[in-house]
Design an enzyme around this catalytic site. Structure first.
Site, PDB file in Angstrom:
ATOM      1  N   LYS A  53       1.114  -1.316   0.202  1.00  0.00           N
ATOM      2  CA  LYS A  53      -0.410   0.003   0.014  1.00  0.00           C
ATOM      3  C   LYS A  53       0.385   1.122   0.269  1.00  0.00           C
ATOM      4  O   LYS A  53       1.033   2.810  -0.580  1.00  0.00           O
ATOM      5  CB  LYS A  53      -1.259  -0.596   0.968  1.00  0.00           C
ATOM      6  N   GLN A  97      -4.988  -1.847   9.528  1.00  0.00           N
ATOM      7  CA  GLN A  97      -4.571  -2.912   9.188  1.00  0.00           C
ATOM      8  C   GLN A  97      -5.464  -4.035   9.653  1.00  0.00           C
ATOM      9  O   GLN A  97      -5.339  -4.006  10.774  1.00  0.00           O
ATOM     10  CB  GLN A  97      -2.654  -3.400   8.804  1.00  0.00           C
ATOM     11  N   ASP A 120     -11.063   2.522   3.576  1.00  0.00           N
ATOM     12  CA  ASP A 120     -11.245   1.290   3.755  1.00  0.00           C
ATOM     13  C   ASP A 120     -12.853   0.679   3.842  1.00  0.00           C
ATOM     14  O   ASP A 120     -13.438   0.441   3.725  1.00  0.00           O
ATOM     15  CB  ASP A 120     -10.659   0.602   5.712  1.00  0.00           C
TER      16      ASP A 120
END
Ligand code: NDP
Length: 298
Positions: A53, A97, A120
């Site tokens: 990422k 995460q 997200d």
């Protein structure tokens, strides 16, 4: 005739090129889109995702930052960090995460991230915005990526029977909301579905996200259906030096003989997830700006 491949690497490259162009436009206006990823602990798979990422952000001209915290970091410390990132104007997207260590409540983490920076798309405010078609909402990256793949592959969704195999909060449910918004007729299957093969056989478009290696076989697929395989599974393979291979939730070899279009694993949906994360971050940076004609990315 074997199915046409929907190449996720190629589609993701197009999305990332769009993102790089939009980033350049924002940088010209004095704003560098910034994504901060927080990794708690040392889960090896998570570490790989987080590095990917950060690298993708930098390649697109964005600011990619990773904050690594020890596995035993108390929840209160993580929440305090999120508060600081929420208040930091140079941070447009925040991602913690998952999975987080067991002593941390993932839902508390999701709720703490400002909805405006929740790239997200897991915050309930964004879940609701996406459901009601409110354009400022962030859709979760994997389902959003599937929609882009279908569009780029020329697959018409409107009016089609779509079977969503799996109902998780990160894939199945948000996928349903995007499909309904695109006027599909959607059936959701899960572990309690009765006579699942016959339901799945009704699909013009089948999207599999259950985490069961090669679960969907050719006899479950209507000839000519479009098959999107979200699953990423490791299965032991002693013939390979690394001892395992990656496969999806679809038995690719047999299903590609009956489907009209199919995504491979790897190289299908996977690459789209990061591309859409970048796209959401650029949108978050854009939404924070005063809007005027011709100023924001398209
Ligand atoms: P979850 O484990 O959270 O959810 C699995 C879903 O599948 C559940 O709804 C479950 O039903 C259903 N299910 C499980 N077994 C069966 C079965 N035998 N028959 C019917 N339904 C079943 O998984 P995720 O949604 O997080 O992930 C699914 C897959 O997608 C995984 O392989 C994961 O690695 C992959 N993935 C890939 C991503 C990418 O970037 N390509 C991103 C995210 C995930 P129930 O609700 O009844 O328990």
């Amino acid at each position: 005739m074997p199915a046409e491949l929907i190449d996720g690497i190629a589609v993701a490259k197009l999305v990332r090129a769009d993102v790089a162009r939009d980033t350049e436009a924002l940088v010209r206006r004095g704003v560098t889109p910034g994504l901060t990823v927080v990794l708690v602990g040392e889960d090896p798979a998570s570490a790989v995702y987080v590095r990917a990422k950060e690298k993708a952000c930098i390649e697109a001209g964005m600011k990619g930052t990773t904050i690594r915290l020890a596995a035993e970091t108390p929840q209160a410390e993580l929440l305090a960090l999120i508060d600081r990132l929420n208040a930091d104007a140079t941070v447009h997207g925040i991602l913690v995460q998952m999975p987080v260590p067991k002593h941390i409540d993932p839902q508390a983490v999701i709720l703490r991230i400002s909805a405006a920076k929740d790239v997200d798309g897991f915050h309930p405010v964004n879940v609701g915005r996406v459901w009601i078609g409110e354009k400022t909402g962030f859709a979760p990256c994997t389902p959003a990526g599937v929609m882009v793949m279908l569009e780029r592959a020329g697959v018409e969704v409107s009016g089609k029977n779509v079977v969503m195999l799996g109902r998780s909060n990160i894939v199945g449910k948000p996928m349903v909301s995007l499909l309904v918004a695109a006027s599909a007729t959607v059936t959701v299957c899960h572990s309690k579905t009765r006579d699942l093969p016959s339901v799945v056989r009704g699909a013009d478009i089948l999207i599999a996200a259950i985490g069961k290696p090669e679960f969907v076989t050719a006899d479950m697929v209507r000839p000519g259906a479009v098959v999107i395989d979200v699953g990423i599974n490791r299965v032991d393979d002693a013939t390979l030096a690394k001892g395992y291979r990656l496969c999806g939730d679809v038995h690719f070899a047999s299903v590609s003989e009956v489907a009209s279009k199919i995504t491979p694993v790897p190289g299908g949906v996977g690459p789209m997830t990061i591309a859409m994360l970048l796209k959401n971050t650029v949108r978050a940076a854009t939404q924070g700006l005063p809007q005027g004609p011709g100023q924001g990315p398209a």
